[in-house]
Each structure stands twice: as C-alpha cells, then as structure tokens.
Design a protein around this motif. Structure first.
Motif, PDB file in Angstrom:
ATOM      1  N   ALA A 350       0.838  -1.204   0.000  1.00 48.08           N
ATOM      2  CA  ALA A 350       0.000   0.000   0.000  1.00 48.08           C
ATOM      3  C   ALA A 350       0.871   1.251   0.000  1.00 48.08           C
ATOM      4  N   ILE A 351       1.935   1.253   0.796  1.00 44.93           N
ATOM      5  CA  ILE A 351       2.850   2.397   0.805  1.00 44.93           C
ATOM      6  C   ILE A 351       3.515   2.551  -0.558  1.00 44.93           C
ATOM      7  N   ALA A 352       3.917   1.409  -1.164  1.00 44.47           N
ATOM      8  CA  ALA A 352       4.539   1.477  -2.490  1.00 44.47           C
ATOM      9  C   ALA A 352       3.583   2.057  -3.521  1.00 44.47           C
ATOM     10  N   PHE A 353       2.325   1.590  -3.523  1.00 50.02           N
ATOM     11  CA  PHE A 353       1.342   2.127  -4.471  1.00 50.02           C
ATOM     12  C   PHE A 353       1.123   3.625  -4.235  1.00 50.02           C
ATOM     13  N   LEU A 354       1.060   4.040  -2.966  1.00 52.87           N
ATOM     14  CA  LEU A 354       0.854   5.451  -2.674  1.00 52.87           C
ATOM     15  C   LEU A 354       2.038   6.285  -3.148  1.00 52.87           C
ATOM     16  N   LEU A 355       3.257   5.804  -2.906  1.00 55.27           N
ATOM     17  CA  LEU A 355       4.437   6.513  -3.394  1.00 55.27           C
ATOM     18  C   LEU A 355       4.429   6.631  -4.908  1.00 55.27           C
ATOM     19  N   LEU A 356       4.099   5.534  -5.595  1.00 57.71           N
ATOM     20  CA  LEU A 356       4.059   5.572  -7.061  1.00 57.71           C
ATOM     21  C   LEU A 356       3.016   6.565  -7.555  1.00 57.71           C
ATOM     22  N   ALA A 357       1.844   6.574  -6.938  1.00 60.21           N
ATOM     23  CA  ALA A 357       0.784   7.489  -7.363  1.00 60.21           C
ATOM     24  C   ALA A 357       1.183   8.937  -7.138  1.00 60.21           C
ATOM     25  N   LEU A 358       1.761   9.219  -5.963  1.00 59.28           N
ATOM     26  CA  LEU A 358       2.143  10.596  -5.666  1.00 59.28           C
ATOM     27  C   LEU A 358       3.318  11.042  -6.532  1.00 59.28           C
ATOM     28  N   ARG A 359       4.262  10.134  -6.790  1.00 54.35           N
ATOM     29  CA  ARG A 359       5.377  10.483  -7.670  1.00 54.35           C
ATOM     30  C   ARG A 359       4.874  10.764  -9.084  1.00 54.35           C
ATOM     31  N   ALA A 360       3.899   9.978  -9.550  1.00 51.31           N
ATOM     32  CA  ALA A 360       3.339  10.218 -10.882  1.00 51.31           C
ATOM     33  C   ALA A 360       2.677  11.590 -10.961  1.00 51.31           C
ATOM     34  N   GLY A 361       2.150  12.063  -9.828  1.00 49.04           N
ATOM     35  CA  GLY A 361       1.550  13.391  -9.785  1.00 49.04           C
ATOM     36  C   GLY A 361       2.553  14.498  -9.551  1.00 49.04           C
ATOM     37  N   GLY A 362       3.844  14.171  -9.488  1.00 48.47           N
ATOM     38  CA  GLY A 362       4.876  15.193  -9.349  1.00 48.47           C
ATOM     39  C   GLY A 362       5.325  15.455  -7.932  1.00 48.47           C
ATOM     40  N   ALA A 363       4.808  14.722  -6.948  1.00 48.93           N
ATOM     41  CA  ALA A 363       5.193  14.968  -5.562  1.00 48.93           C
ATOM     42  C   ALA A 363       6.572  14.372  -5.301  1.00 48.93           C
ATOM     43  N   GLU A 364       7.350  15.062  -4.452  1.00 52.17           N
ATOM     44  CA  GLU A 364       8.663  14.578  -4.033  1.00 52.17           C
ATOM     45  C   GLU A 364       8.529  14.017  -2.624  1.00 52.17           C
ATOM     46  N   LEU A 365       8.527  12.694  -2.525  1.00 52.45           N
ATOM     47  CA  LEU A 365       8.349  12.051  -1.224  1.00 52.45           C
ATOM     48  C   LEU A 365       9.446  11.025  -1.024  1.00 52.45           C
ATOM     49  N   GLY A 366       9.650  10.655   0.216  1.00 52.60           N
ATOM     50  CA  GLY A 366      10.665   9.664   0.512  1.00 52.60           C
ATOM     51  C   GLY A 366      10.158   8.648   1.508  1.00 52.60           C
ATOM     52  N   TRP A 367      11.038   7.696   1.843  1.00 53.10           N
ATOM     53  CA  TRP A 367      10.696   6.623   2.753  1.00 53.10           C
ATOM     54  C   TRP A 367      10.424   7.197   4.137  1.00 53.10           C
ATOM     55  N   GLY A 368       9.317   6.772   4.746  1.00 55.36           N
ATOM     56  CA  GLY A 368       8.916   7.312   6.032  1.00 55.36           C
ATOM     57  C   GLY A 368       8.130   8.597   5.919  1.00 55.36           C
ATOM     58  N   PHE A 369       7.654   8.922   4.693  1.00 54.84           N
ATOM     59  CA  PHE A 369       7.000  10.214   4.477  1.00 54.84           C
ATOM     60  C   PHE A 369       5.766  10.394   5.341  1.00 54.84           C
ATOM     61  N   GLN A 370       5.089   9.281   5.718  1.00 55.68           N
ATOM     62  CA  GLN A 370       3.853   9.426   6.481  1.00 55.68           C
ATOM     63  C   GLN A 370       4.100  10.047   7.851  1.00 55.68           C
ATOM     64  N   PHE A 371       5.307   9.870   8.408  1.00 58.06           N
ATOM     65  CA  PHE A 371       5.593  10.465   9.706  1.00 58.06           C
ATOM     66  C   PHE A 371       5.832  11.971   9.610  1.00 58.06           C
ATOM     67  N   GLN A 372       5.847  12.519   8.400  1.00 62.79           N
ATOM     68  CA  GLN A 372       5.950  13.969   8.251  1.00 62.79           C
ATOM     69  C   GLN A 372       4.600  14.652   8.431  1.00 62.79           C
ATOM     70  N   GLN A 640       7.054  17.653   5.942  1.00 63.67           N
ATOM     71  CA  GLN A 640       7.389  17.593   4.526  1.00 63.67           C
ATOM     72  C   GLN A 640       8.090  18.871   4.080  1.00 63.67           C
ATOM     73  N   ASP A 641       9.209  18.726   3.395  1.00 58.66           N
ATOM     74  CA  ASP A 641      10.005  19.845   2.901  1.00 58.66           C
ATOM     75  C   ASP A 641      10.534  19.462   1.526  1.00 58.66           C
ATOM     76  N   ALA A 642      10.022  20.120   0.488  1.00 63.79           N
ATOM     77  CA  ALA A 642      10.376  19.748  -0.883  1.00 63.79           C
ATOM     78  C   ALA A 642      11.856  19.963  -1.164  1.00 63.79           C
ATOM     79  N   VAL A 643      12.459  21.011  -0.571  1.00 64.67           N
ATOM     80  CA  VAL A 643      13.873  21.287  -0.808  1.00 64.67           C
ATOM     81  C   VAL A 643      14.737  20.159  -0.245  1.00 64.67           C
ATOM     82  N   ILE A 644      14.436  19.733   0.985  1.00 62.16           N
ATOM     83  CA  ILE A 644      15.225  18.661   1.592  1.00 62.16           C
ATOM     84  C   ILE A 644      14.975  17.339   0.869  1.00 62.16           C
ATOM     85  N   THR A 645      13.731  17.094   0.455  1.00 60.94           N
ATOM     86  CA  THR A 645      13.445  15.860  -0.278  1.00 60.94           C
ATOM     87  C   THR A 645      14.248  15.798  -1.567  1.00 60.94           C
ATOM     88  N   SER A 646      14.285  16.894  -2.317  1.00 60.38           N
ATOM     89  CA  SER A 646      15.066  16.932  -3.557  1.00 60.38           C
ATOM     90  C   SER A 646      16.548  16.740  -3.265  1.00 60.38           C
TER      91      SER A 646
END
Length: 690
Positions: A350-372, A640-646
């Motif tokens: 489920a986390i993998a599918f969510l990451l793939l969906a959000l990445r496809a929408g242009g979001a910059e996320l990483g492992w453990g993103f839900q704790f942000q 969540q911080d897009a600069v740090i994620t990038s």
C-alpha cells in the motif's frame, strides 16, 4: 573592492581609446559586474547575404551568467531584436558551458568574455539592428541586468570587422556534432557507440541536458569499453523522457583537454544493472534488520505476546495429549504467522502504491514520508495508546469472551493481520543500512521493480515470526501456559504507552504546544472510549456505554482535524549551536572555504536521535568540530520539505538520516554511514590533524 576599481578603470580606458572606426560595435552598457555590447562580424552588409551579430558580455572576475538551460538555478540571457521588414534573426548559437557546483545545486554557464552569436538574413541594403537584451549575473548574489543596443551597418562589400576574432573564438567553443550513435535507457543509462571511445581515450565524461530532464547535481558514473561508453544519469521528477534526450556530452582525454559534442539520444532498452536477485536480497535483508531497530520495539512486544499464545497450542506429548493436538496447534500458529505476514505485505505494498501514485503526480516524497504528517503521528499515538489499553485489560478486541472458538480464531487472525500492519507503520522511520540501496533502486525504477522490492522488504520483516511459528522445536521451548501469560500481556502495555509518549514528543516538534494539547485531548477521549467499551463488554449499561464510546471516538476525530490545521514549527536544532540548512547557506559556507557538516534528520527518526545524542552532541565530536571551525547545518525533515526531499534524492537517499561532510576549500562531500561513532567524526580530520 580593489579588483572592482581596476575592472571599472579598465573599461573606462577601453572606451576612451576605442577608435571611432569601430562601427561594428554598439555603445556599451556597463555595470560594476559586466559590460555588454552588440557587435558584428563584418563591417558592412551585402544585399541578400547573411550577417552575424552577437551580444558580447564581459563579466568582472568572480561573476558568471548562464547557458540556455541554467540547471538548478539562474536564468538564461534573452535577446529581443527589432529589425527592418524582411529581415529575420536566427536562434542563439550557444557555446559549450561549464558545469558549476553551487552547494547542492548544479548550474551551467559562463565566466569571463562571452559572445552569443545570431545570424541575420534578408537584408536588402544598409541595416539598422536594435536589440533589447536581459541577462543575469551572479556571484554570491544574483543581479538581473538589461540594455538597449543599436548597431548601424552600411551596405557594401563585407570585410571582417575588428570583432571578427570574437566570432572565430565563439565558433571554436561551439559543441561539435557527435560522431557516435546514442541511446538513453529507461533506467537512465546513456550509451554512446562508435569508434574513438575507449578507457584510454576518455578519462572522464558528463552530460548536460538541453532541458529540465535530469537531477543535475546527481553523480554521473562512467564506464568505458572499446567503441562504447556509458553514463549513468538520474532523471528528474518527470522520469525518463519519452522522445529521447538531447544535450551536450563533454569528454575529457588523458591530457585534460575537454571537448563538447551535441547529440540526441534515442530511447533504447535498459542496460545491464545490478541483478534483480541482488536487489531483492538487499531488500529482504533490510526488512530482516528492521526487527532489531528501536522503531519496532513496541511491535516486538506485541509479537512476544503472540509467541506466548503459541505456547497454548504446542505439542504436549509428555502430558499424553491427543496426538492430533500438536498438529492442530502448529497449524493454528502457522495461520497466525500467515495473517501477520499478510498484514506486513499489504501495508508495504500500500505504501509502495501510494508513493508511485504521488510520484506520478509530481510529488517529491521519501521513505517514512507518512511520519511527516502531524495527523498521522497523532493518529498513531492514539492507536498505540488504544493497544496499550487493550493489553491492560480495559477492553477486549472483538466483543465479550465466550463467543465461541470459531469467532475467537477469526478474531485472532484479524489481530495478527493488524499487528503486521502496525509493525510496518512504525518501522518505516528506521532506514537500516542494507535498505538504502534497495529503496533507492525501487523508488527510481519501474512500478514492477518498486512493488517487488517493497514486497521483499515485507517478507524480511515477517520472516522471524514465520520461522518461529513453523519450527516445532521453538514451540516446544515455550513455557507452559499459566498465570504468567496474563501478567506478561499487561506488562507489554507499557512499551505501547512509552511509544505513545515518544510520538507526542514528535508531534511537539511538528506542531508545537497546540499540537501537544490536541494530542493529549485525543488521548483522554480514546481512554474514555476504551473504558466505555469495556463497560459495554461487561454487560454494564451496554447501550449507554457504546454511545459514550462512539461519541468519544467522533470527538477524537474532530480533534484530529484540528491537528491538521496547526502551523509548522521551526527546527528544534538551533539550540545545539547548529544552523538551519538551506542550499543558499550551504553554498555560501562553501564559498568561504569553511568545512561543513550537514545532518539531515527528523524528530520521528529514532536512529537519527540516537546518533545525535550519543555522537554528534557529545563533547568529543563538538570539540573536534570547534577545533576545525566546522559549520554545522541541520536539515529538519520532520515535516514535509520539498527542498530537503530533492536534496536527499540528489544524493541517492529516500530517507533519513543523511550525514555529509564537505571538506575545507571545496571538493566532493564525504557520505558517512547511517550509524555513527565518535571515531568516524575524528577520522574526517585525520589528514588535517596529521
């Protein structure tokens, strides 16, 4: 200041001695940073013949401007011509730029003397060229500049102007057409094939894209073979370009000479990479190691309770039990392990599918993103608190006891499933070293690879429980059932309460005092709901008690809505003598020549906190940092911080911690392991100290 005065004096002297015969050069637009003129290659125009003009920028020492693709920052010069009817201006011909590492960013541009040539066509006689140009010049700061230029060229037989040499120099700096075929694979491998490519002929190579297609600061690893060269590129958030990849490839030979070639790489198949079996093995091993990480300790306590439950079904040959009971008990244990594994796998996927969906929408996320998310942290705190209340006996999951063996069995399987779900949710903040390679490959690869790697991590996390349930010797080693099991179950509530307290502290870093107040109010409401549910299960005022429990849960959900609206809090690291990380601050410190230690951390990362408490904040490390005038920067990824994620992704990481040491005077950063020791910090400076 002395260099600037010399620069301005030189420009003034040049203007004073410039002969009036230089009709192929406009008046100059001059600042303390750059001097700009419009120049022509010839001193006259022949009707029907093309003529080349160009914007010349002479930048002061230390200042630079940008290529047509500036990279991660900057802006390209812009030329807007106003020409007589019938005369057209072609595109700018861009000389090959240089690559400039500016902290965590990579830019492409020019310093010194630059000419941007443009070809004009269609002149029927004398030609008046009007140009409005804008350009950006940068040093420690960036200054936008502009100018209006006029150039009058008479009709006649063209002869080289005094500026013709500038055009010859610009032509020499233009990229050459690449003599090789080029392919770009979906995994980012750029392959050149053709004669002249070999390890002896090419000592270094890098690719500069025409557009915003790559993670510009990411390393480009080169491998060379006879008649073949491959570069590992890292695509940006949009992924692999479907129509191919265009840009410049610069090759450096053994003598240090660099040559730029223009090419367009056609889409091709993926090159041979790390074997899939090895990636899956790393993922499995990473999941296995997660069982030892402190993030998972509360769930290990729950699994210990599950192991105690296995003892109820162990074979009891000594007691003369029925020979089928042992088989039945082991089958029940395997069913519990299967349900737990299903919960682990379902949550990982489920986390993998969510990451793939959000990445496809242009979001910059990483492992453990839900704790942000403060909402997720608060909800997890309440869930663990409710689990603790259940273990303490305040209420029972699934209704009153005595509902029948089949119902109890189903309830047990559901409980094992959700234990697996909870294990994954609280495990993700801890990124074990063996997981880094697999996670990075999974998140950068295809959807199938991502799902496969996340599933392998889930199997690794669940493997010990499955082994314990499947091996009869382990079950036989368990103590006999007795009163101790109830005491153990109640004792295991306290790790849940401890985890709840930790999550409330995490929330204080994300949402401040208001977040703590909301979380505390939610805990009271969850406690009220659990107590009322326990009364209902005991047969005391069932309707009223259930109504109270329902209202308390609804009120907690309303509080959770309020948590989402709390404003982000600043980093909590400044009190330890560090500065908040930003790409600009890192670039400024590196420009000063200072050594920099960068710590990318998060309040919910237990590994990060342990490293900080035992190593980075300890007196020996602080003394070493002070002795060498090290600037300490902290990037807080708690929210969540897009600069740090990038920044993390540019350095091949999708989670924290990340520790980078930038040596004094420049150079590539040193990436430290995710588990630190004081000796590692001291060894960073051993060449200096020695």
């Amino acid at each position: 200041m002395a260099i600037r005065r010399i620069w301005l004096a030189g420009l003034a002297l040049l203007a004073a001695v410039a002969p009036p015969a230089w009709g192929a050069q406009s008046d100059s637009v001059t600042s303390a940073r750059a001097a700009a003129t419009l120049v022509s290659e010839s001193d006259a125009v022949a009707p029907g013949q093309p003529v080349r003009v160009g914007l010349r920028l002479r930048m002061a020492p230390g200042w630079h401007t940008y290529w047509k693709n500036p990279g991660d920052a900057g802006a390209a010069p812009s030329l807007a011509f106003r020409l007589p009817a019938g005369v057209t201006a072609g595109p700018i011909r861009w000389p090959a730029p240089s690559r400039n590492a500016e902290g965590p960013l990579m830019t492409y541009g020019y310093a010194g003397d630059l000419l941007l040539p443009v070809t004009l066509r269609g002149a029927a006689g004398a030609l008046a060229v009007h140009l409005h140009a804008t350009w950006l010049v940068c040093q420690n700061i960036c200054v936008p500049e502009q100018g209006d230029f006029t150039l009058e060229l008479p009709a006649g037989t063209p002869a080289p102007s005094a500026q013709a040499g500038l055009f010859a120099a610009a032509d020499a700096a233009m990229p050459r057409p690449a003599p090789w075929s080029a392919r770009i694979a979906p995994d980012g491998v750029l392959t050149l094939s053709g004669p002249g490519l070999s390890p002896a002929a090419v000592r270094a190579a890098w690719f500069i894209p025409d557009g915003d297609t790559l993670a510009n600061a990411a390393p480009q690893t080169m491998t060379a073979a006879p008649d073949r060269l491959a570069l590992q590129l890292t695509f940006g958030r949009a992924g692999a370009p479907k129509g191919g990849l265009s840009g410049l490839v610069e090759l450096r030979d053994g003598g240090g000479q660099s040559t730029a070639y223009r090419l367009t790489a056609q889409p091709g198949p993926a090159a041979a990479r790390t074997p899939l079996a090895r990636l899956l093995g790393f993922a499995f091993l990473g999941g296995l190691i997660l069982n030892l990480m402190p993030c998972v300790f509360p769930v290990l306590a729950m699994k210990a309770a599950g192991l105690a439950g296995l003892a109820r079904h162990r074979p009891d040959h000594a007691g003369g039990g029925h020979p089928g009971r042992g088989h039945h008990g082991r089958g029940h244990a395997l069913a519990q392990a299967g349900a737990y594994t299903a919960g682990v796998l379902a949550t990982f996927l489920a986390i993998a599918f969510l990451l793939l969906a959000l990445r496809a929408g242009g979001a910059e996320l990483g492992w453990g993103f839900q704790f942000q998310s403060p909402v997720f942290v608060a909800a997890m705190a309440w869930l663990l608190f409710a689990v603790g209340l259940n273990l303490s006996g305040v209420f029972a999951v699934g209704g009153p006891a005595g509902s029948g063996q089949e119902l109890a069995r189903r309830r047990g399987l559901v409980g094992s499933f959700f234990t697996g779900l909870l294990a994954v949710l609280v495990a993700t903040p801890c990124t074990a070293p063996f997981m880094a390679t697999a996670i990075a490959a999974g998140l950068a690869g295809s959807a199938a690879l991502t799902l496969g790697i996340f599933a392998a991590m889930g199997l690794g996390l669940a493997a010990p429980y499955v082994v314990l349930a499947a091996v009869p010797a382990v079950a036989r080693a368990m103590p006999r059932p007795g009163r101790w099991m109830d005491i153990l179950r109640q004792a295991l509530a306290f790790p849940m309460y401890a985890a709840t307290a930790w999550l409330v502290w995490v929330l204080s870093q994300q949402a401040g005092p208001l977040g703590v107040l909301a979380a505390s109010a939610g805990l009271v409401l969850i406690g009220l709901a659990g107590w009322a549910l326990g009364l209902a299960q005991a047969g005391i005022g069932r309707r009223s008690a259930r109504a109270v429990a329902t209202l308390a849960v609804l009120a907690a959900l309303a509080v959770l809505w309020g948590v989402a609206a709390t404003p982000p809090q600043g980093t909590a690291q400044a009190s330890r003598g560090t500065e908040a990380f930003s790409p600009a601050r890192l670039a400024a410190l590196r420009a000063e020549g200072r050594p920099v230690f960068l710590n990318i951390t998060a309040a919910w990362c237990v590994t990060c906190l342990v490293n900080e408490r035992l190593v980075l904040d300890a007196a020996p490390a602080r003394a070493v940092f002070a002795a060498h005038n090290v600037a300490l920067l902290t990037g807080d990824w708690t929210r969540q911080d897009a600069v740090i994620t990038s920044f993390l992704r540019a350095h091949g990481h999708d989670g924290v911690p990340l520790y980078l040491f930038y040596p004094a005077g420049g150079g590539h950063p040193v990436v430290l392991p995710q588990v630190l020791t004081g000796g590692m910090i001291a060894r960073l400076f051993s060449p200096i100290a020695g």
